[in-house]
Design a protein around this motif. Sequence first.
Motif, PDB file in Angstrom:
ATOM      1  N   ILE A  42      -4.481  -5.336   4.909  1.00  0.00           N
ATOM      2  CA  ILE A  42      -3.853  -4.503   3.886  1.00  0.00           C
ATOM      3  C   ILE A  42      -4.047  -5.141   2.519  1.00  0.00           C
ATOM      4  N   ARG A  43      -3.852  -6.446   2.478  1.00  0.00           N
ATOM      5  CA  ARG A  43      -4.049  -7.138   1.207  1.00  0.00           C
ATOM      6  C   ARG A  43      -5.494  -6.994   0.748  1.00  0.00           C
ATOM      7  N   GLU A  44      -6.419  -7.169   1.711  1.00  0.00           N
ATOM      8  CA  GLU A  44      -7.829  -7.073   1.360  1.00  0.00           C
ATOM      9  C   GLU A  44      -8.160  -5.695   0.824  1.00  0.00           C
ATOM     10  N   ALA A  45      -7.624  -4.695   1.490  1.00  0.00           N
ATOM     11  CA  ALA A  45      -7.931  -3.335   1.066  1.00  0.00           C
ATOM     12  C   ALA A  45      -7.529  -3.143  -0.387  1.00  0.00           C
ATOM     13  N   ALA A  46      -6.337  -3.593  -0.716  1.00  0.00           N
ATOM     14  CA  ALA A  46      -5.855  -3.384  -2.078  1.00  0.00           C
ATOM     15  C   ALA A  46      -6.653  -4.228  -3.062  1.00  0.00           C
ATOM     16  N   MET A  47      -6.928  -5.460  -2.682  1.00  0.00           N
ATOM     17  CA  MET A  47      -7.678  -6.321  -3.591  1.00  0.00           C
ATOM     18  C   MET A  47      -9.073  -5.776  -3.823  1.00  0.00           C
ATOM     19  N   GLY A  48      -9.645  -5.228  -2.768  1.00  0.00           N
ATOM     20  CA  GLY A  48     -10.985  -4.667  -2.891  1.00  0.00           C
ATOM     21  C   GLY A  48     -11.029  -3.517  -3.879  1.00  0.00           C
ATOM     22  N   LEU A  49      -9.881  -2.902  -4.122  1.00  0.00           N
ATOM     23  CA  LEU A  49      -9.842  -1.811  -5.093  1.00  0.00           C
ATOM     24  C   LEU A  49      -9.573  -2.337  -6.487  1.00  0.00           C
ATOM     25  N   GLY A  50      -9.445  -3.642  -6.626  1.00  0.00           N
ATOM     26  CA  GLY A  50      -9.198  -4.195  -7.950  1.00  0.00           C
ATOM     27  C   GLY A  50      -7.732  -4.303  -8.275  1.00  0.00           C
ATOM     28  N   ALA A  51      -6.889  -4.345  -7.242  1.00  0.00           N
ATOM     29  CA  ALA A  51      -5.480  -4.572  -7.530  1.00  0.00           C
ATOM     30  C   ALA A  51      -5.277  -6.067  -7.779  1.00  0.00           C
ATOM     31  N   SER A  52      -4.439  -6.381  -8.753  1.00  0.00           N
ATOM     32  CA  SER A  52      -4.163  -7.792  -9.001  1.00  0.00           C
ATOM     33  C   SER A  52      -3.249  -8.304  -7.904  1.00  0.00           C
ATOM     34  N   ARG A  53      -3.131  -9.601  -7.826  1.00  0.00           N
ATOM     35  CA  ARG A  53      -2.268 -10.162  -6.776  1.00  0.00           C
ATOM     36  C   ARG A  53      -0.842  -9.661  -6.935  1.00  0.00           C
ATOM     37  N   MET A  54      -0.447  -9.513  -8.192  1.00  0.00           N
ATOM     38  CA  MET A  54       0.904  -9.020  -8.449  1.00  0.00           C
ATOM     39  C   MET A  54       1.055  -7.600  -7.918  1.00  0.00           C
ATOM     40  N   VAL A  92      -0.766  -6.198  -5.571  1.00  0.00           N
ATOM     41  CA  VAL A  92      -0.786  -6.246  -4.116  1.00  0.00           C
ATOM     42  C   VAL A  92       0.599  -6.615  -3.602  1.00  0.00           C
ATOM     43  N   ALA A  93       1.161  -7.628  -4.244  1.00  0.00           N
ATOM     44  CA  ALA A  93       2.460  -8.101  -3.775  1.00  0.00           C
ATOM     45  C   ALA A  93       3.527  -7.031  -3.915  1.00  0.00           C
ATOM     46  N   PHE A  94       3.547  -6.381  -5.059  1.00  0.00           N
ATOM     47  CA  PHE A  94       4.661  -5.458  -5.282  1.00  0.00           C
ATOM     48  C   PHE A  94       4.445  -4.089  -4.644  1.00  0.00           C
ATOM     49  N   SER A  95       3.180  -3.622  -4.583  1.00  0.00           N
ATOM     50  CA  SER A  95       3.076  -2.263  -4.043  1.00  0.00           C
ATOM     51  C   SER A  95       2.704  -2.226  -2.566  1.00  0.00           C
ATOM     52  N   HIS A  96       2.247  -3.329  -1.995  1.00  0.00           N
ATOM     53  CA  HIS A  96       1.925  -3.284  -0.568  1.00  0.00           C
ATOM     54  C   HIS A  96       2.736  -4.271   0.255  1.00  0.00           C
ATOM     55  N   VAL A  97       2.675  -5.518  -0.145  1.00  0.00           N
ATOM     56  CA  VAL A  97       3.313  -6.532   0.684  1.00  0.00           C
ATOM     57  C   VAL A  97       4.828  -6.336   0.725  1.00  0.00           C
ATOM     58  N   LEU A  98       5.403  -6.174  -0.450  1.00  0.00           N
ATOM     59  CA  LEU A  98       6.857  -6.087  -0.503  1.00  0.00           C
ATOM     60  C   LEU A  98       7.396  -4.888   0.292  1.00  0.00           C
ATOM     61  N   PRO A  99       6.844  -3.684   0.083  1.00  0.00           N
ATOM     62  CA  PRO A  99       7.363  -2.576   0.883  1.00  0.00           C
ATOM     63  C   PRO A  99       7.206  -2.810   2.377  1.00  0.00           C
ATOM     64  N   LEU A 100       6.070  -3.381   2.784  1.00  0.00           N
ATOM     65  CA  LEU A 100       5.873  -3.584   4.213  1.00  0.00           C
ATOM     66  C   LEU A 100       6.790  -4.680   4.752  1.00  0.00           C
ATOM     67  N   ALA A 101       7.100  -5.643   3.893  1.00  0.00           N
ATOM     68  CA  ALA A 101       7.964  -6.733   4.346  1.00  0.00           C
ATOM     69  C   ALA A 101       9.431  -6.368   4.206  1.00  0.00           C
ATOM     70  N   MET A 102       9.694  -5.249   3.562  1.00  0.00           N
ATOM     71  CA  MET A 102      11.083  -4.905   3.236  1.00  0.00           C
ATOM     72  C   MET A 102      12.031  -4.891   4.437  1.00  0.00           C
ATOM     73  N   PRO A 103      11.641  -4.294   5.569  1.00  0.00           N
ATOM     74  CA  PRO A 103      12.593  -4.299   6.679  1.00  0.00           C
ATOM     75  C   PRO A 103      13.067  -5.707   7.015  1.00  0.00           C
ATOM     76  N   GLY A 104      12.140  -6.627   7.091  1.00  0.00           N
ATOM     77  CA  GLY A 104      12.523  -8.008   7.409  1.00  0.00           C
ATOM     78  C   GLY A 104      13.376  -8.612   6.317  1.00  0.00           C
ATOM     79  N   ILE A 105      13.028  -8.312   5.081  1.00  0.00           N
ATOM     80  CA  ILE A 105      13.813  -8.851   3.973  1.00  0.00           C
ATOM     81  C   ILE A 105      15.231  -8.310   4.042  1.00  0.00           C
ATOM     82  N   ILE A 106      15.316  -7.019   4.341  1.00  0.00           N
ATOM     83  CA  ILE A 106      16.660  -6.424   4.404  1.00  0.00           C
ATOM     84  C   ILE A 106      17.440  -7.018   5.568  1.00  0.00           C
ATOM     85  N   THR A 107      16.754  -7.221   6.688  1.00  0.00           N
ATOM     86  CA  THR A 107      17.458  -7.848   7.809  1.00  0.00           C
ATOM     87  C   THR A 107      18.024  -9.203   7.390  1.00  0.00           C
TER      88      THR A 107
END
Lengths: 463, 325, 422, 278, 278
Positions: C306-318, C320-335
């Motif tokens: 998922i990270r690669e996909a976003a980076m390959g589109l020219g997304a910055s690490r920030m 990637v982190a905020f629009s992909h990683v964080l939402p996907l990690a959200m359930p665990g974070i909320i837990t």
Amino acid sequence: MTSSTLIFVVLFLALFSYWYGIQRSIKVAGGATQVKKLVSLPRQFGLLTAMWCGLPALIFLLVWTFFESTVIEALLVQSLSVEVQQLDQSALGLYLNDVRLLSDSSAEVLQKADPDKVFAAEKLLEINRDAAWLKSGLVLILCLSCVAFIISRFAVDFRARVYLEKIIMRVLLACSIIAILTTVGIVMSVLFESIQFFSSVPPWEFLFGLEWSPQMALRADQVGSSGAFGAVPLFAGTILITIIAMCMAVPVGLMTAIYLSQYASERLRSYAKPMLEVLAGIPTVVYGFFAALTVAPFIRDTGEALGLSVASESALAAGLVMGVMIIPFVSSLSDDAINAVPTALKEGSLGMGATQSETIKQVLLPAALPGIVGAFLLAVSRAVGETMIVVMAAGMAANLTANPLDSVTTVTVQIVKLLTGDQEFNTPKTLAAFALGLMLFVTTLALNVAALKVVRKYREQYD
Amino acid sequence: AGRDAINVVGSSTVFPFSTVVAERFGKSTDFKTPKIESTGTGGGMKLFCAGTGVNTPDMSNASRRMKKTEFEMCQKNGVTSITEVLVGYDGIVISNSKEASQMSVTRKELYLALAKEVPAKDGSESLIPNPYKTWKDVSPALPANKIEVLGPPPTSGTRDAFVELVMESGCNSFGWIKAMKKKDKNKYKAICHSVREDQAYIETGENDNLIVQKLSSNPKALGIFGFSFLDQNSDKLQGSKVDGKEPTFEAIADGSYPVSRPLYFYVKNAHVGQVPGIKEFLDEFTSNASMGDEGYLTDKGLIPLNKDKREKVRADVLALKPLQL
Amino acid sequence: MSDSTQKVINSLKKRHRKEKVFRAAGATAIGFGFLLVFLLITDIITKATPAFKQNWIAIEVDFQPDLLGIDGLDLTRLPKGDYRTVLRSAIFEMMPEVSGRRDKRSLFGLISSSAEFEIRNHLVANPADLGKKVTVWVKVDDDVDSYLKDDVVVGEPGIRISEKQATWIKKWVDSELIESRWNSEFFSLGDSREPESAGVKGALTGTFYTMLVTLVLSFPLGVAAALYLEEFAPKNRWTDFIEVNINNLAAVPSIVFGLLGLAVIINIFGLPRSTPLVGGIVLTLMTLPTIIIASRASIKAVPPSIREAAMGLGASRMQVAFSHVLPLAMPGIITGTIIGMAQALGETAPLLMIGMVAFIVDVPGGITDPATVMPVQIYLWADSPERAFVAKTSAAILVLLGFLLIMNSFAAFMRKKFEKRW
Amino acid sequence: MSDLSITEALTSDDIVIEGTVGTTTAEDAKMSMRNVNVFYGDKQAIKNVSLDLARNQVTALIGPSGCGKSTFLRCLNRMNDTIPICRVEGELKLEEQDIYAKKLDPVLLRARVGMVFQKPNPFPKSIYDNVAYGPRIHGLAANRAELDEIVVSSLQKAGLFGEVKDRLDAPGTGLSGGQQQRLCIARTIAVSPEVILMDEPASALDPIATAVIEELIDELKEKYTIAIVTHSMQQAARVSQATAYFHMGHLVEMGKTEQIFTNPTHELTENYITGRFG
Amino acid sequence: MSDLSITEALTSDDIVIEGTVGTTTAEDAKMSMRNVNVFYGDKQAIKNVSLDLARNQVTALIGPSGCGKSTFLRCLNRMNDTIPICRVEGELKLEEQDIYAKKLDPVLLRARVGMVFQKPNPFPKSIYDNVAYGPRIHGLAANRAELDEIVVSSLQKAGLFGEVKDRLDAPGTGLSGGQQQRLCIARTIAVSPEVILMDEPASALDPIATAVIEELIDELKEKYTIAIVTHSMQQAARVSQATAYFHMGHLVEMGKTEQIFTNPTHELTENYITGRFG
Ligand SMILES: Nc1ncnc2c1ncn2[C@@H]1O[C@H](COP(=O)(O)OP(=O)(O)OP(=O)(O)O)[C@@H](O)[C@H]1O
Ligand SMILES: Nc1ncnc2c1ncn2[C@@H]1O[C@H](COP(=O)(O)OP(=O)(O)OP(=O)(O)O)[C@@H](O)[C@H]1O
Ligand SMILES: [Mg+2]
Ligand SMILES: [Mg+2]
Ligand SMILES: O=P([O-])([O-])[O-]
């Protein structure tokens, strides 16, 4: 304006700046149709402006609030009579407190009060008023000038995103530093006090001594105990209770997580998980009562019926109840970890003709290992650090035993015992609490390092 | 804004009484209800004697008298003028579950059962580590139950009082130890004040209710705590006779029950007039309606002072007579 | 049928047995968990029910200005009157047959000691009643209340109602002067030393403020720290060291956080003792590791593709982190947040150190007012001698659990929204 | 953009497909499916498809992307069970046994009907363990030596052994795309299922590796029954004996491979075959 | 098993490959790579490769599975940065700019050099959001209508629009394999990068969809520079102007596509090309 209204004003201004930044950037680009010329998005311009508007102002406010009372006090004292100025620190504090109270009170009260104080109270009101004006003014000026500054730099090739990300990165970094500083702070404070402790009690005695009897006299005229500081029984006790707790929590928690994530219907899962999480939030005092009054007597009576000698405050009771409390730590976090494993892996295994449980044991669990180990560590940590339950249900006497039916004491119980009623860190007795804390820290450190190694070794990076 | 409420810290034993007064004080005057923290007597004293100023408490509750060392610490930190308020008495009871039979012990027996070291059984003037496992070992008249006493830890004033009133007097029944008091006070104290550290005496935090409940689930154990807890739980618990006296309200009040101790609180005179309401609070506390024979504090289990004493205390307190030790 | 199929069939019986056992173990585990929750909660509910009812008694009060010591003109003096005398005379008038000092005293003891304030409040609210005789409902004493609630035999040891008192109460009950009402004051009053007037509003408000401070501080801080450490920080010995240390923080006994709070937040920064602000900060220190650990674990679990996909589109690490990683990690974070907050909600020990174990009657109005929190309130009530506090304690636990449930179900709802399987 | 319109024509709704041209039954059917309908939620992905997989024969499933080939294939060993929104209707039989019967054991079914997925999904384990996984759980090897043998021979058959022989304990996820695909094939044949379902097994493979796999398939069909999804007409023509053409969830035409490729009956099939590029 | 031995011969270590046959430089190079070495830990996956991607031209990378095509492609937009154990050495330039320079912003690089991955990896978001993601972060659309347009036209170009037009907000992960692949292509072209790297973009596609993609590539090369990894010789022959043949990490031969396919110079290339099956 009070600080809280001011915060709202700043937030509102930031919101406005967001919009304003967007508008400016569009203007810089030469109209809505031209925004594509911008190197960064209008939204990023907006956010950047909002950050510039809000962050410095909020930081300024924080600093101001921090120093405000001291400065105002100093100003006030300067304007008061010499007598007052010469009062010592605490008397001055009391005097000023009264002045402060007066400044809030009604005219009726003022009439009856000491005229000097009334004068001071009026002076205080005046200074406060000035300070409030100054503060509001400065904050607003700061907001506006920062916005003006950043807006002035807007250009088609202004890399708003890069600056924005730099700011966000700094914020993230600051947050981590706070988290890290807390850690360092705790480690340091514990460490310093421990060093002091070890200068009066030799480390080997503490580490290898088998006798624990730290309740030395609190005062010169009190008689306490011998003051033996052998911590081995405490660690043995802590380990015993933690093991019992983990024996309870890990199988139940892990199996629950597995069942919820793999077998249970979506509906059951959505109810069961929050339901079990309630267990984590039941006040530990309640667990303490439960352990001391329900479980412990039950275990004792059962044991006695079986002809075993069971202590009234058996390690088993405290451990089991503690295990109940940490079930959700294991279950919920592991559930999330298992759930995060991509379905493709599960399908791969099922497609080979593996049973559900084989898939879970051999594919899902290893893939979810870091998360599960994390959950497990958190649970152990909680068990080791839990205080109230053991204070109420575990023993106070330091027995060196591995028998779960005996009474043992734990590190946390002793820390509480050492610290209640006496919080001056100058006797080996109170300092011992820190040495215990340090040892606890070192032990869990070792545990964590080991876990990190295990995860590194067995981690299965899926994709 | 400044601090407008009285801050009180200290003994958990006095806490129930001082909170009642505080609550009524808050309701019946324009002052804020004082904030009362339960820190234990020793902890309270430390906070109290840390100095004067808004950030320090105005009063400290104590379930024993202020010690000379504490007084000196106060003096050193600039808390020079302190008013002592004797509130009343609290009986310390030794009780067990109603399911067991009532105990009748002497202080000497208690000493023998609970001291760390006791005089040798052969009557020689030497000490041996406490050999007694059951009450019967101590005295044949007592039941053959294991000695299991739940009591407060050394940080607690209840413990101090128990040690002084029971252990020391039990100790004194041995002439040679008593004689030592004059010769070597420290050694005397070490003998008389040391409580055994094996399973027989179980320190149970500062939570008296927990002791009460543990007792009702364990009929063989005895517990040491304040009279008010026995009073409230008389359906489940019974007090043991000490030296033949039942712990009743009357017996404690007239002093015939031997184990009772005075309850105090201490006021920082420097704060009077600066923190609003202290004077009025003292007035309320020492009034007949609260501390008197029929005052509301007696409902909460406080054993009141006799009238003369009370009036003297009240007069001294309202005059803020500084404590001298 | 092929050779290997035969082998598979041979192995199947055992494997299915294992599967069944495994599944049953899972079901048992979760059933066991449920059972525990159920047992704990039913136990608490049974103990708590009496606390939700309160007996009131109707008294004819004669607000005579001279008895009150108020002259009828100056209404501002109303609150200062001698209501105790008025109340006494009202009660003795009600029971003329009671005479003698002792009896009168024990009769007066049947009424809550808050009664005089209740009639005062009545008069202050209705100044027109001055000089009139009106019926006012006041609470009965806690002993009477429990006596009326449990049917017990008078004279049994431990019943704190004498036989004489019992006959008076019976008379009141018979003449329907006593009424059992829903105890709404339990939710609208602050702490009190009289069980019948003790409420949870103060502690609940304190808990609310404390949790607010904790959440506002620990959630962003924890998530930001986890995100930084996992996504941005260089991976080296230092970050390992930090990771291990933060993990370790979870094992620090909570009381030590209290000490740190005392030493640093109160003594150095000079924040006020006993306040939700300080409590919240201390609990934040305690919750932070939980949130960070859980967040890091779930950030780690986001597949690299998922990270690669976003980076390959020219997304910055920030990005990637905020629009992909964080939402996907959200359930665990909320837990992690749920668990950390739940733990903070039930914690007492560190608050002992920072002066939140206090008797505070006034409901706090903000994060810098002195306050207690629910678990401390529970702790304090559990340690009160009065028997009626047993029910109050359980009721308070129930309220706390209610608070927890509301907090958790909101979070669980959020978690559900973010949950995705891929 | 002429071809774009072709696709759109092919996927637009106004083409009505009724019944299937050609024969869908086989004399010696290992698996036989009748009137299969599959739904993802409301969306129907397979519409009333009936076909047989003949024993010891390779059946190729062809058709445009998204027409339902994978979905159909996944029905045959009940892999669709893992997708909660997926619903399968109809009669599906493996040697007279209803594979959707309540009492049927999907574990045994999947051991008998193996599958190679479209997207390679190696386990995050070592290469060795990936292949040994199936034999281990099914207890196919009596000892380590036997297991080693199974692993090596499976890897060899899949044409991967040469490339990985010196790093059998490196993780399977660190392989190249084509290597992963071959690993998944090796993993599946290691348990010697009776029926092997392959969803584009050679999509990421170079010609040589493809040849190895095709040869493998040819060899396997001696003992096993095989269904293969492929987009390469040539491949279908080379390896299969029967071919089924799917279109938008319908089975449009089915028959002997030669006949389909040389003489398709249905217009859609012809369009698809003749518009060939691969 | 004759072919097995071919593979083994191809992958065995005793073939020594020295230098590259043919020309690796282009007159009008958009990207130029010199002496590139890539290591995964100790293992070297790319060995001293030098080649240029000519502007407005399609360069095909071919070679056996595992030879390093993907690895090389991923160097060109620094995707290898995300693999911790991967190390890249050599000189890689995009229009005279060193792409591994410290000060270079990889984000900008990746926006200019887009990539379609070998394994389709749609975001777990809706189809629309998958495609709109790039344009959104790069601000390519001034408003919703423009964004809609970009999304629709990208999907159309990738030949996916017809199939998904009525479920644009269904999750992208619920698509068929080929659909996912086209979605990833649509997603990449939506940001109009200057260079497009495609790792087997048509591996899961049927002939018609493949044709659409090939036509797209043809069209794209008018404006952009394209590198494509493919296993299909025919495809390489059809779409590319230059072809590079990789073997075990070496660039063996490079040249005009016609020349490579009609008249390969190196023996290995010839073996690979003529052993063609695809
Ligand atoms: N993440 C990784 N870790 C270790 N080795 C790797 C990794 N990725 C690829 N390799 C190895 O590097 C070599 C080249 O891999 P690469 O993915 O570039 O091959 P490829 O030419 O794309 O093959 P294919 O056509 O099969 O996709 C292979 O031997 C592969 O096993
Ligand atoms: N999990 C899913 N949820 C919803 N719809 C799905 C899901 N999987 C597939 N579909 C839809 O069902 C239809 C058939 O999909 P399937 O995967 O069977 O196609 P296919 O023939 O294998 O195509 P390809 O050649 O592209 O792999 C497609 O329209 C697809 O979008
Ligand atoms: Mg498919
Ligand atoms: Mg590749
Ligand atoms: O709290 P104490 O009264 O026991 O000191």
